[in-house]
Design an enzyme around this catalytic site. Structure first.
Site, short mmCIF file in Angstrom:
data_model
loop_
_atom_site.label_atom_id
_atom_site.label_comp_id
_atom_site.label_asym_id
_atom_site.label_seq_id
_atom_site.Cartn_x
_atom_site.Cartn_y
_atom_site.Cartn_z
N HIS A 198 -8.35 -4.41 -0.63
CA HIS A 198 -7.03 -3.81 -0.41
C HIS A 198 -6.14 -4.59 0.56
O HIS A 198 -4.96 -4.33 0.68
CB HIS A 198 -7.24 -2.37 0.08
CG HIS A 198 -6.02 -1.52 -0.05
ND1 HIS A 198 -5.45 -1.21 -1.28
CD2 HIS A 198 -5.25 -0.90 0.88
CE1 HIS A 198 -4.39 -0.44 -1.08
NE2 HIS A 198 -4.24 -0.25 0.21
N SER A 240 0.83 -1.21 0.00
CA SER A 240 0.00 0.00 0.00
C SER A 240 0.87 1.27 0.00
O SER A 240 1.59 1.48 -0.96
CB SER A 240 -0.96 -0.07 1.19
OG SER A 240 -1.92 0.93 1.13
N ASP A 253 -10.40 -4.10 -4.96
CA ASP A 253 -9.63 -3.06 -4.26
C ASP A 253 -10.08 -1.68 -4.74
O ASP A 253 -9.78 -1.28 -5.87
CB ASP A 253 -8.13 -3.26 -4.56
CG ASP A 253 -7.24 -2.34 -3.74
OD1 ASP A 253 -7.77 -1.37 -3.16
OD2 ASP A 253 -6.03 -2.59 -3.69
C1 MLT Z 1 -1.38 6.03 0.11
O1 MLT Z 1 -1.71 7.02 0.74
O2 MLT Z 1 -0.23 5.72 -0.14
C2 MLT Z 1 -2.50 5.17 -0.38
O3 MLT Z 1 -3.69 5.85 -0.30
C3 MLT Z 1 -2.56 3.90 0.36
C4 MLT Z 1 -2.62 4.10 1.83
O4 MLT Z 1 -3.64 4.53 2.37
O5 MLT Z 1 -1.66 3.85 2.49
#
Ligand code: MLT
Length: 205
Positions: A181, A100, A150
């Site tokens: 996700h 992520s 996702d």
């Molecule tokens: C990010 O902010 O990198 C993406 O939205 C994924 C997350 O929430 O970490």
């Protein structure tokens, strides 16, 4: 950067990059599954959002602060290089494993630097930056774990990212699950098989 380093039995280093709200302990078991003999350098993101560590700032969910992203991308690369000197590992043999937010900064490193990672395992990444001259990623092998359900990372964005990495000459493989996700057991197993396969191919080259 806050981090932990575990000395392995071979000259490959897994760089572990957690998701938002995580820390340097989160992906240890994933790293051990992917390559139990590698060194591990697991890093905590430098930015705090409402108490949650991240690797760069964002303006809203899915809307990134590009200045912070670029700055932290360079910081992370500098940190890996200085860790190579401190812990005596080969910076040319680094494999990034990110989930992520951690996958997003790993993508940004790939976009900016030619030889930062030998391989990258990206679980649920997005396209963190557009309109950038991509580094030449010839020889870099990338695994993407993606979920059909996702909502953070829709199918068309996975395709866009794959296209971008291909256009930069990376060798990219995408593994799909039906999930959202979350990091699934299936994609970790697929990443492990991919890693073994690519390591073998590398050895035979
Ligand atoms: C990010 O902010 O990198 C993406 O939205 C994924 C997350 O929430 O970490």
């Amino acid at each position: 950067m806050e981090h932990l380093f575990i000395q392995g039995k071979k000259d490959v280093t897994l760089l572990l990059l957690h998701g938002t709200g995580g820390n340097e302990h989160d992906l240890l078991s994933v790293g051990k599954q992917i390559d139990p003999d590698a060194n591990i350098l697991s890093v905590r993101g430098n930015v705090i959002e409402y108490g949650m560590p991240r690797f760069f700032k964002r303006k809203a969910i899915g809307v990134f602060d590009e200045e912070s992203l670029v700055e932290e991308t360079h910081n992370l690369c500098d940190f890996v290089r200085s860790s190579g000197t401190k812990y005596k590992f080969d910076c040319k043999k680094v494999v990034a494993i990110g989930y992520s937010n951690g996958a997003n900064i790993a993508v940004s490193v790939l976009f900016h630097y030619e030889q930062a990672f030998q391989k990258a395992i990206l679980f649920h990444p997005m396209v963190p930056l557009r309109n950038i001259d991509l580094a030449n990623l010839k020889g870099t092998k990338v695994f993407i774990g993606a979920g059909k359900a996702d909502r953070m990372m829709p199918e068309h964005e996975v395709e866009e990212l794959t296209q971008m990495l291909h256009s930069a000459n990376a060798d990219v493989e995408v593994f799909w699950t039906e999930y959202g996700h979350q990091l699934s057991r299936e994609e970790i197993k697929a990443a492990q098989a991919w890693y073994q396969n690519k390591s073998q191919a590398h050895f035979e080259e």
